[in-house]
Design an enzyme around this catalytic site. Structure first.
Site, PDB file in Angstrom:
ATOM      1  N   GLU A  71     -14.821 -42.716  38.885  1.00  0.00           N
ATOM      2  CA  GLU A  71     -14.672 -42.525  40.328  1.00  0.00           C
ATOM      3  C   GLU A  71     -15.538 -43.516  41.110  1.00  0.00           C
ATOM      4  O   GLU A  71     -16.363 -43.146  41.949  1.00  0.00           O
ATOM      5  CB  GLU A  71     -15.016 -41.079  40.715  1.00  0.00           C
ATOM      6  CG  GLU A  71     -14.039 -40.068  40.153  1.00  0.00           C
ATOM      7  CD  GLU A  71     -14.301 -38.643  40.620  1.00  0.00           C
ATOM      8  OE1 GLU A  71     -13.363 -37.840  40.628  1.00  0.00           O
ATOM      9  OE2 GLU A  71     -15.464 -38.347  40.971  1.00  0.00           O
ATOM     10  N   GLU A  73      -8.102 -36.505  36.208  1.00  0.00           N
ATOM     11  CA  GLU A  73      -8.874 -35.276  36.398  1.00  0.00           C
ATOM     12  C   GLU A  73      -8.122 -34.342  37.337  1.00  0.00           C
ATOM     13  O   GLU A  73      -7.544 -34.775  38.339  1.00  0.00           O
ATOM     14  CB  GLU A  73     -10.243 -35.551  37.024  1.00  0.00           C
ATOM     15  CG  GLU A  73     -11.257 -36.207  36.121  1.00  0.00           C
ATOM     16  CD  GLU A  73     -12.616 -36.322  36.804  1.00  0.00           C
ATOM     17  OE1 GLU A  73     -12.889 -35.517  37.723  1.00  0.00           O
ATOM     18  OE2 GLU A  73     -13.379 -37.226  36.433  1.00  0.00           O
TER      19      GLU A  73
END
EC number: 3.2.1.23
Length: 645
Positions: A143, A300
């Site tokens: 991320e 995710e």
């Protein structure tokens, strides 16, 4: 096949648990496991000292159990020894204060010291595992930019100056682009330029937009640096997890996508939004757009509650399946969850997982097993592509330029207007491709352009050319106002789209919070109005005083609508119905999406509502394995996927 995967933070558990987890992963049908995402301090406990014993064992256990590796480079958060020895690595916020370790991503993306140590670690990991037979995918960092996208330290300042010099060549060109004649901001040397730290007044908006561009590029440059090391030692595909979601706006992923061997996204339901499920569908469609229409990876997601919202709501029974199959319907061929086993300690200890704190005797575990079985039953869908005949133009740069400090109304927020248009299309049953400004639009029956405040001449011309050739476009207010230097297009609003839309707006007339204006049709409009007059357009909807609110213009062989206010949902939906049409069966509660490949069509019907529905179709329903003739029954809260006859 559709793959099921998860993050596994084995460092949090003793070795006896690892073996138990391998057996449970097999039971759950896990195909892919991400490890070493936050492994830096474990594999390099001290500078230059590497300990791969535990990671070697985990990699071996996964391989022995037939599970493929999504292997992290381990660089997502620096270990305490790095920031302790080199505090200049730490990020600095816009107010000039340093952010310290204790959370994650405590590093400046432009720090040469961080880059040096990170690439040294990547080389060690790549050399050790680059040709391992279990390796399926490299996962660079994690991320990128979630917490540290905008850093204002001296290293960032120097990197920003280099970036600006490459972009503009001379300070004269920069001064023109930034409009520095205003407020005596003229620069004589690139050395005089700082990041746009907090000031006593509003800051130069062109300066802010360029700093956003630079910051996105700086993170992408770090990705490229890690990927280059990996490619020296491995042929496995490389990616990182995007954050296409409502609360992250700092990366222009249109500029990132070409560097990804596989486009991957992280997505969690955000209950701070008025319609979290519609936003999920939007994010999935945008991720597919970044993948160029090809299948993509959900890196995710959550089986239940997350840990980072003000109110972290559990999912209702059946919601896990509905949410997951919405991603699959919209192009995901790999579904992964954070994480495998719920943490007992740390900042995310209340984040849901495939294996919850309650263990296997739990509703969550049973729903995970059910989901795995359904994904297996849908295996033949993998590799097919989503069918869409309508495009929605989306721009991160326009997001940055719209949501700036000084604007006509603080209630005009780019993503809210995009979501409003998308939600109306979804409720009409229309599947959309989300595309970048300037994309080829010729294959679409209609294009929707919400709030495209910043647009280049070329991108505006692409939309006009599409309409001139027979297309249909709906453009909403505050579009076409500025060029890529954030310079207002003179001559009247909506700037770049005046001729296409056949209107001229002389002045914005935003409304106060809670204020509304009546429409001639009996509806209400809020937030925004304009002092609009038509040149060649006809009025589709007027205010009660007769002034135009929605117009339509014949342009070449096509039609272009302009929505110059914030309509009620039904009003916006009515305009879009005129331009786009609607599809059978789609509502706010019912999603119908078609995937196609190898001469077969697969129709996903997701029922978010509380009533059973019948959808007209004939074929084989894959979730239940039943043949259907004329129609398929979709129970309340269920999903059915029909291979059409």
């Amino acid at each position: 096949m559709l793959q099921l995967g998860c993050d596994y933070n084995y460092e949090q558990w003793p070795p006896a648990v690892w073996r138990e987890d391998m057996a449970l992963m097999r039971e759950a049908g896990v195909d892919l496991v991400a490890v070493n995402v936050f492994g830096w301090s474990a594999v390099e406990p001290r500078p230059g000292e590497y300990d791969f014993a535990a990671l070697d064992e985990i990699v071996g256990l996964l391989h022995d159990n037939g599970i493929r590796l999504n292997l992290g480079t381990g660089t997502a958060s620096p270990p305490p020894w790095l920031t302790s020895r080199h505090p200049s690595v730490l990020p600095v916020t816009a107010d000039g204060t340093t952010r310290y370790p204790g959370g994650r991503q405590a590093f400046c993306p432009s720090s040469p010291i961080f880059r040096e140590h990170a690439l040294r670690l990547v080389e060690q990991v790549a050399q050790r595992y680059g040709r391992h037979p279990a390796l399926a995918l490299w996962h660079v960092s994690n991320e990128l930019g979630c917490h540290n996208a905008l850093c204002y330290c001296e290293a960032s300042a120097e990197a920003f100056r280099v970036w600006l010099a490459a972009r503009y060549g001379t300070t004269e060109a920069l001064n023109k682009a930034w409009g520095t004649a205003f407020w005596s901001q003229r620069y004589d040397s690139f050395d005089e330029i700082q990041p746009p730290r907090l000031a006593l007044s509003v800051r130069n908006p062109a300066h802010l937009v360029d700093f956003q561009r630079f910051s996105s590029d700086a993170l992408l440059d770090h990705y490229r640096a890690e990927a280059a090391v990996l490619r020296r030692f491995s042929a496995a595909p490389i990616t990182t997890n995007f954050m296409v979601t409502a609360h992250i706006r700092n990366q222009d992923y249109w500029s990132w996508a070409a560097d990804m061997d596989v486009v991957a996204n992280d997505h969690y339901l955000d209950h701070r939004l008025p319609d979290p499920v519609a936003e999920l569908a939007f994010a999935a469609d945008l991720t597919r757009g970044l993948a160029g229409g090809k299948p993509w990876m959900l890196m995710e997601s959550a089986t239940g509650a997350v840990n980072w919202q003000p109110y972290n709501l559990a999912k209702e029974p059946g919601q896990l399946l509905r949410n997951t199959l919405t991603h699959v319907a919209r192009g995901a061929d790999t579904i992964c969850f954070f994480q495998w086993r719920a943490s007992a300690q740390g900042a995310e200890k209340f984040h849901s997982a495939m294996l919850p704190h309650a263990g296997v005797d739990s509703a969550t575990w049973r729903e995970v097993l059910d989901l795995s079985a359904v994904l297996d039953s849908l295996g033949e869908v993998a590799g097919t592509t989503v069918q869409a005949d309508t495009a929605l133009v989306f721009s991160w740069e326009s997001w940055w330029a719209t949501d700036t400090e000084a604007r006509p109304s603080q209630d005009v927020r780019y993503l809210e207007q995009v979501h409003a248009a998308y939600r109306a299309l979804r409720e009409l049953g229309v599947t959309v491709d989300i595309v970048a400004p300037g994309s080829d639009l010729t294959r679409y029956r209609a294009v929707v352009v919400p709030c495209l405040h910043m647009v280049s001449d070329a991108s505006a011309a692409a939309i006009a050319g599409y309409v001139e050739g027979g297309g249909r476009a709906v453009i909403t207010f505050y579009s076409g106002i500025v060029d890529p230097d954030d310079r207002v297009r003179l001559g009247g609003y909506p700037g770049a789209f005046r001729d296409l839309l056949g209107v001229v707006s002389e002045e914005f007339a935003p409304l106060l919070p809670g204020q509304s204006v009546a429409l001639a049709s009996g509806g209400q409009a809020t937030v925004w109005t304009e002092r609009l007059r038509t040149t060649t357009a006809e009025v589709v909807e007027a205010y009660a005083d007769g002034k135009p609110a929605v117009t339509r213009n014949q342009y070449g062989a096509g039609l272009a609508w302009y929505v110059a206010t914030v309509l009620e949902p039904a009003g916006l939906q009515n305009v879009l119905r005129q331009a786009v049409g609607d599809r059978t069966g789609g509502t706010s509660d019912i999603e119908i999406v078609r995937r196609r490949g190898d001469g077969r069509d697969y129709v996903f019907v997701v029922n978010h509502g509380g009533k059973d529905i019948e959808h007209p179709i004939t074929g084989t329903e894959l979730v239940t394995g039943q043949s259907v003739t004329a129609s398929v029954l979709v129970p309340a809260g269920a999903v059915r996927v029909v291979r059409e006859a």
